[in-house]
Design a protein around this motif. Sequence first.
Motif, PDB file in Angstrom:
ATOM      1  N   TYR A 137     -40.269  95.875 135.563  1.00  0.00           N
ATOM      2  CA  TYR A 137     -40.355  97.146 134.840  1.00  0.00           C
ATOM      3  C   TYR A 137     -39.026  97.567 134.229  1.00  0.00           C
ATOM      4  O   TYR A 137     -38.994  98.081 133.122  1.00  0.00           O
ATOM      5  N   TYR A 138     -37.951  97.402 134.979  1.00  0.00           N
ATOM      6  CA  TYR A 138     -36.697  98.045 134.609  1.00  0.00           C
ATOM      7  C   TYR A 138     -35.649  97.121 133.983  1.00  0.00           C
ATOM      8  O   TYR A 138     -34.700  97.614 133.387  1.00  0.00           O
ATOM      9  N   TYR A 139     -35.796  95.819 134.106  1.00  0.00           N
ATOM     10  CA  TYR A 139     -34.754  94.926 133.586  1.00  0.00           C
ATOM     11  C   TYR A 139     -35.299  93.818 132.690  1.00  0.00           C
ATOM     12  O   TYR A 139     -35.008  93.789 131.510  1.00  0.00           O
ATOM     13  N   TYR A 140     -36.052  92.908 133.272  1.00  0.00           N
ATOM     14  CA  TYR A 140     -36.549  91.751 132.521  1.00  0.00           C
ATOM     15  C   TYR A 140     -38.037  91.567 132.754  1.00  0.00           C
ATOM     16  O   TYR A 140     -38.512  91.673 133.879  1.00  0.00           O
ATOM     17  N   GLN A 141     -38.738  91.253 131.689  1.00  0.00           N
ATOM     18  CA  GLN A 141     -40.162  90.969 131.795  1.00  0.00           C
ATOM     19  C   GLN A 141     -40.338  89.664 132.564  1.00  0.00           C
ATOM     20  O   GLN A 141     -39.830  88.620 132.153  1.00  0.00           O
ATOM     21  N   LEU A 142     -41.044  89.731 133.675  1.00  0.00           N
ATOM     22  CA  LEU A 142     -41.274  88.539 134.494  1.00  0.00           C
ATOM     23  C   LEU A 142     -42.688  87.991 134.329  1.00  0.00           C
ATOM     24  O   LEU A 142     -42.954  86.867 134.721  1.00  0.00           O
ATOM     25  N   MET A 143     -43.587  88.798 133.765  1.00  0.00           N
ATOM     26  CA  MET A 143     -44.969  88.360 133.587  1.00  0.00           C
ATOM     27  C   MET A 143     -45.188  87.971 132.126  1.00  0.00           C
ATOM     28  O   MET A 143     -44.963  88.782 131.222  1.00  0.00           O
ATOM     29  N   TYR A 144     -45.603  86.745 131.922  1.00  0.00           N
ATOM     30  CA  TYR A 144     -45.883  86.233 130.580  1.00  0.00           C
ATOM     31  C   TYR A 144     -47.326  85.760 130.569  1.00  0.00           C
ATOM     32  O   TYR A 144     -47.628  84.652 130.989  1.00  0.00           O
ATOM     33  N   ASP A 145     -48.209  86.645 130.097  1.00  0.00           N
ATOM     34  CA  ASP A 145     -49.633  86.373 130.220  1.00  0.00           C
ATOM     35  C   ASP A 145     -50.374  86.330 128.887  1.00  0.00           C
ATOM     36  O   ASP A 145     -51.586  86.398 128.856  1.00  0.00           O
ATOM     37  N   ALA A 151     -44.790  82.227 123.627  1.00  0.00           N
ATOM     38  CA  ALA A 151     -44.098  81.662 122.460  1.00  0.00           C
ATOM     39  C   ALA A 151     -42.646  82.133 122.428  1.00  0.00           C
ATOM     40  O   ALA A 151     -41.738  81.340 122.149  1.00  0.00           O
ATOM     41  N   HIS A 152     -42.423  83.407 122.738  1.00  0.00           N
ATOM     42  CA  HIS A 152     -41.056  83.936 122.782  1.00  0.00           C
ATOM     43  C   HIS A 152     -40.238  83.214 123.850  1.00  0.00           C
ATOM     44  O   HIS A 152     -39.094  82.816 123.605  1.00  0.00           O
ATOM     45  N   LEU A 153     -40.825  83.027 125.016  1.00  0.00           N
ATOM     46  CA  LEU A 153     -40.134  82.351 126.118  1.00  0.00           C
ATOM     47  C   LEU A 153     -39.803  80.909 125.744  1.00  0.00           C
ATOM     48  O   LEU A 153     -38.692  80.431 125.985  1.00  0.00           O
ATOM     49  N   LYS A 154     -40.751  80.245 125.120  1.00  0.00           N
ATOM     50  CA  LYS A 154     -40.543  78.855 124.701  1.00  0.00           C
ATOM     51  C   LYS A 154     -39.463  78.756 123.620  1.00  0.00           C
ATOM     52  O   LYS A 154     -38.602  77.880 123.656  1.00  0.00           O
ATOM     53  N   ARG A 155     -39.499  79.681 122.670  1.00  0.00           N
ATOM     54  CA  ARG A 155     -38.567  79.676 121.552  1.00  0.00           C
ATOM     55  C   ARG A 155     -37.139  80.037 121.983  1.00  0.00           C
ATOM     56  O   ARG A 155     -36.186  79.376 121.599  1.00  0.00           O
ATOM     57  N   THR A 156     -36.994  81.056 122.800  1.00  0.00           N
ATOM     58  CA  THR A 156     -35.652  81.552 123.152  1.00  0.00           C
ATOM     59  C   THR A 156     -35.112  80.976 124.455  1.00  0.00           C
ATOM     60  O   THR A 156     -33.914  81.041 124.697  1.00  0.00           O
ATOM     61  N   LYS A 157     -36.024  80.471 125.304  1.00  0.00           N
ATOM     62  CA  LYS A 157     -35.645  79.938 126.629  1.00  0.00           C
ATOM     63  C   LYS A 157     -34.972  81.016 127.488  1.00  0.00           C
ATOM     64  O   LYS A 157     -34.140  80.722 128.329  1.00  0.00           O
ATOM     65  N   ARG A 158     -35.343  82.274 127.224  1.00  0.00           N
ATOM     66  CA  ARG A 158     -34.793  83.406 127.969  1.00  0.00           C
ATOM     67  C   ARG A 158     -35.891  84.414 128.263  1.00  0.00           C
ATOM     68  O   ARG A 158     -36.846  84.541 127.494  1.00  0.00           O
ATOM     69  N   LEU A 159     -35.713  85.150 129.352  1.00  0.00           N
ATOM     70  CA  LEU A 159     -36.638  86.223 129.661  1.00  0.00           C
ATOM     71  C   LEU A 159     -36.421  87.372 128.678  1.00  0.00           C
ATOM     72  O   LEU A 159     -35.301  87.634 128.255  1.00  0.00           O
ATOM     73  N   LYS A 160     -37.512  88.047 128.337  1.00  0.00           N
ATOM     74  CA  LYS A 160     -37.415  89.216 127.472  1.00  0.00           C
ATOM     75  C   LYS A 160     -36.898  90.405 128.277  1.00  0.00           C
ATOM     76  O   LYS A 160     -37.182  90.518 129.473  1.00  0.00           O
ATOM     77  N   ARG A 161     -36.159  91.265 127.617  1.00  0.00           N
ATOM     78  CA  ARG A 161     -35.791  92.528 128.259  1.00  0.00           C
ATOM     79  C   ARG A 161     -37.050  93.345 128.451  1.00  0.00           C
ATOM     80  O   ARG A 161     -37.951  93.347 127.597  1.00  0.00           O
ATOM     81  N   ALA A 162     -37.115  94.059 129.542  1.00  0.00           N
ATOM     82  CA  ALA A 162     -38.258  94.927 129.802  1.00  0.00           C
ATOM     83  C   ALA A 162     -38.308  96.031 128.755  1.00  0.00           C
ATOM     84  O   ALA A 162     -37.275  96.508 128.273  1.00  0.00           O
ATOM     85  N   SER A 163     -39.497  96.437 128.413  1.00  0.00           N
ATOM     86  CA  SER A 163     -39.700  97.497 127.435  1.00  0.00           C
ATOM     87  C   SER A 163     -38.966  98.770 127.864  1.00  0.00           C
ATOM     88  O   SER A 163     -38.335  99.449 127.051  1.00  0.00           O
ATOM     89  N   LEU A 164     -39.027  99.082 129.133  1.00  0.00           N
ATOM     90  CA  LEU A 164     -38.357 100.273 129.651  1.00  0.00           C
ATOM     91  C   LEU A 164     -36.841 100.149 129.554  1.00  0.00           C
ATOM     92  O   LEU A 164     -36.147 101.124 129.250  1.00  0.00           O
ATOM     93  N   SER A 165     -36.321  98.957 129.763  1.00  0.00           N
ATOM     94  CA  SER A 165     -34.890  98.727 129.619  1.00  0.00           C
ATOM     95  C   SER A 165     -34.434  99.047 128.200  1.00  0.00           C
ATOM     96  O   SER A 165     -33.391  99.667 127.979  1.00  0.00           O
TER      97      SER A 165
END
Length: 172
Positions: A137-145, A151-165
């Motif tokens: 919720y507060y830092y990094y999106q851990l659920m990719y469903d 596609a973002h995870l595959k392309r960037t090879k990084r976790l997305k920042r959480a929306s709330l962050s």
Amino acid sequence: MKTKLAKRLSYLYTGELTATIAFIFLSILVHFTYPSLHLYHLISFCVSFFFLEFLLIQGTFYWYTKWKRLKHENTSITPIEVVKRMKGFMKWNVLFIIITPFTFIVDYLRFSDRLPFNGFLLVGFIYLFAILEYINYYYYQLMYDNQDDLAHLKRTKRLKRASLSKDFDRLH
């Protein structure tokens, strides 16, 4: 695009709410099905479970607010009052993260030689799950469903920042 986003936000808030309710019933079921776990006798269970439920309610509130705003005002930007409230919740979450290990110690000392090990282990998993939800919720999106997230995870090879962050950036 708005319809797709509205469906996504609805999915997120109803999923969090469903999990909140389901976990209550699941805890009751486990308590009565496996009384040897002594879940409801463990202070660590009560605190860890409350922490997890508290987080899920925060998620429900956050995603519902975004969904409602999109439906009624045609924007999914989180109102600044909600962002501030979530920042306040964050402080309580940190307090739970700090306090909970002490409840494990208290339970260990209370039960000493008759510690319900499997119950204790289950509580450890609940606590770990709550911490992962907090990070999600507060830092990094851990659920990719969905395909876009994957596609973002595959392309960037990084976790997305959480929306709330990202919303917190608007407070500065």
